[in-house]
Design an enzyme around this catalytic site. Structure first.
Site, PDB file in Angstrom:
ATOM      1  N   CYS A 110       0.830  -1.218   0.000  1.00 50.88           N
ATOM      2  CA  CYS A 110       0.000   0.000   0.000  1.00 50.88           C
ATOM      3  C   CYS A 110       0.862   1.265   0.000  1.00 50.88           C
ATOM      4  O   CYS A 110       0.326   2.369  -0.078  1.00 50.88           O
ATOM      5  CB  CYS A 110      -0.958   0.008   1.177  1.00 50.88           C
ATOM      6  SG  CYS A 110      -0.186   0.406   2.748  1.00 50.88           S
ATOM      7  N   TYR A 137      -1.118   5.122   7.166  1.00 49.05           N
ATOM      8  CA  TYR A 137      -0.366   3.869   7.323  1.00 49.05           C
ATOM      9  C   TYR A 137       0.752   3.793   6.277  1.00 49.05           C
ATOM     10  O   TYR A 137       1.891   3.435   6.590  1.00 49.05           O
ATOM     11  CB  TYR A 137      -1.314   2.683   7.183  1.00 49.05           C
ATOM     12  CG  TYR A 137      -0.649   1.336   7.298  1.00 49.05           C
ATOM     13  CD1 TYR A 137      -0.233   0.855   8.525  1.00 49.05           C
ATOM     14  CD2 TYR A 137      -0.449   0.534   6.170  1.00 49.05           C
ATOM     15  CE1 TYR A 137       0.373  -0.394   8.643  1.00 49.05           C
ATOM     16  CE2 TYR A 137       0.152  -0.704   6.268  1.00 49.05           C
ATOM     17  CZ  TYR A 137       0.561  -1.162   7.499  1.00 49.05           C
ATOM     18  OH  TYR A 137       1.171  -2.385   7.611  1.00 49.05           O
ATOM     19  N   ASN A 166      -1.115  -8.622  -0.812  1.00 52.39           N
ATOM     20  CA  ASN A 166      -2.168  -9.136   0.068  1.00 52.39           C
ATOM     21  C   ASN A 166      -1.770 -10.511   0.597  1.00 52.39           C
ATOM     22  O   ASN A 166      -1.484 -11.421  -0.186  1.00 52.39           O
ATOM     23  CB  ASN A 166      -3.494  -9.274  -0.695  1.00 52.39           C
ATOM     24  CG  ASN A 166      -4.035  -7.952  -1.155  1.00 52.39           C
ATOM     25  OD1 ASN A 166      -3.956  -6.958  -0.452  1.00 52.39           O
ATOM     26  ND2 ASN A 166      -4.585  -7.928  -2.364  1.00 52.39           N
ATOM     27  N   HIS A 180      -9.879  -9.209   5.887  1.00 51.26           N
ATOM     28  CA  HIS A 180      -9.698  -8.951   4.464  1.00 51.26           C
ATOM     29  C   HIS A 180     -10.528  -9.935   3.640  1.00 51.26           C
ATOM     30  O   HIS A 180     -11.105 -10.872   4.165  1.00 51.26           O
ATOM     31  CB  HIS A 180      -8.216  -9.021   4.113  1.00 51.26           C
ATOM     32  CG  HIS A 180      -7.404  -7.934   4.740  1.00 51.26           C
ATOM     33  ND1 HIS A 180      -6.338  -8.171   5.580  1.00 51.26           N
ATOM     34  CD2 HIS A 180      -7.524  -6.587   4.680  1.00 51.26           C
ATOM     35  CE1 HIS A 180      -5.824  -7.021   5.990  1.00 51.26           C
ATOM     36  NE2 HIS A 180      -6.528  -6.052   5.474  1.00 51.26           N
ATOM     37  N   ASP A 270     -16.829  -2.050  -6.174  1.00 55.74           N
ATOM     38  CA  ASP A 270     -15.776  -3.024  -6.481  1.00 55.74           C
ATOM     39  C   ASP A 270     -14.452  -2.692  -5.806  1.00 55.74           C
ATOM     40  O   ASP A 270     -13.613  -3.553  -5.603  1.00 55.74           O
ATOM     41  CB  ASP A 270     -15.536  -3.073  -7.992  1.00 55.74           C
ATOM     42  CG  ASP A 270     -16.464  -4.049  -8.704  1.00 55.74           C
ATOM     43  OD1 ASP A 270     -16.910  -5.003  -8.060  1.00 55.74           O
ATOM     44  OD2 ASP A 270     -16.721  -3.841  -9.903  1.00 55.74           O
TER      45      ASP A 270
END
Length: 310
Positions: A110, A137, A166, A180, A270
């Protein structure tokens, strides 16, 4: 690293830290030290300095962090930047003061710009604005990565950083609201199976693409780099391939052995359409992922059944 080296795993109870613990133990490392949050608050400078002065670890894996989903990141940005910065600054500076041989800092993909070209190369860092919902973050993790590079540049330390995609697997968060997408779907399909539900509703169209890496593959990459790499680059750690949310749901449905239908609620968002990491850099130094998605989901579901449901 030799098998008697003193190794501190910060965040050893989490998804990443526990995977690193398993990998170290499987590899025969005998001198691993850990502390729970109650035993050592990494946000407190004096506690961290006292711990390092007493224990004098040779190697450190910094997997401890304040983490959360979109809602938590957007609601508590001050906490996400401040607590993560405190943890990082305290551990990195204590590593330097106590002559730690090598530190690995774990961040997140991220850190990259919201509109980064796909697949995302390490070179795209700081080339355009971040995603606003997790900016706090991401900024903390960028600062940690840069701090490691600057310590290497100024002091000749050996601090390296990895940015995973991920993650999922053993010790994942299955709480539902804060979990998640992959663990959330495992829970949803299992409950639908137990309750004999005729269908499972999934948000969105099912078309967005996602990349998933089993946590033990990340741990394998971390140990590989700790053993084999010294330098000022940082590394994406990913699977290097992606699936649609629909394909992910179909794999989980098969693994859970749920017989009902999938319904996609297209009135729901989405999210980001695509986020794939480029893992060419780590492949070039000799590491590649080993655990395919279906195998990893089977291992995760087995753990879920034995440790969450049981």
């Amino acid at each position: 690293m030799d098998k008697k080296s003193k190794i501190f795993v910060a965040g050893h109870k989490g998804l990443v830290g526990s995977a690193i613990m398993r990998k170290l133990e499987e590899s025969g490392f005998l001198n691993i030290i850990t502390r729970t949050h109650k035993e050592l608050d990494l946000t407190r400078q004096l506690e961290v300095e006292s711990f390092f002065e007493e224990e004098k670890p040779d190697y450190v894996f910094l997997a401890a962090a304040k983490v959360g989903g979109i809602h938590a990141n957007a609601t508590y940005p001050a906490d996400f930047i401040m607590l993560n910065m405190q943890i990082q600054c305290n551990v990195i500076s204590s590593c330097y003061k106590n002559n730690v041989k090598k530190l690995m800092f774990l961040g997140s993909s991220c850190i990259y710009p919201k509109e980064a070209p796909q697949p995302i190369k390490e070179d795209y860092l700081l080339t355009s604005p971040l995603e606003k919902t997790n900016e706090a973050y991401a900024l903390a993790k960028i600062a940690g990565l840069k701090a490691c590079q600057y310590y290497n540049q100024q002091y000749g330390t050996n601090y390296i950083s990895v940015m995973p995609c991920n993650l999922y697997g053993i010790n994942d968060n299955f709480s539902g609201e804060n979990s998640h997408v992959l663990p959330a779907l495992i829970k949803k399909f299992h409950e639908a199976k137990v309750n004999n539900s005729s269908d499972v509703v999934i948000w969105g169209t099912g078309r967005p693409l996602r990349e998933f890496l089993f946590c033990d593959d990340l741990a394998d990459a971390c140990l590989y780099l700790m053993k084999n790499y010294s330098g000022n680059d940082f590394y994406n750690i990913g699977y290097g391939e992606e699936v649609t949310i629909k394909e992910l749901a179909e794999i989980i449905k098969e693994v859970v052995d749920y017989k009902g239908e999938l319904i996609f609620d297209t009135t729901k968002p989405d999210g980001t359409y695509r986020k794939l990491t480029d893992i060419s850099r780590i492949k070039d130094v000799g590491w590649s992922p080993k655990i395919d998605l279906k195998t990893g989901i089977k291992l995760t579901y087995d753990w879920y059944m034995k440790n969450v449901i049981a």
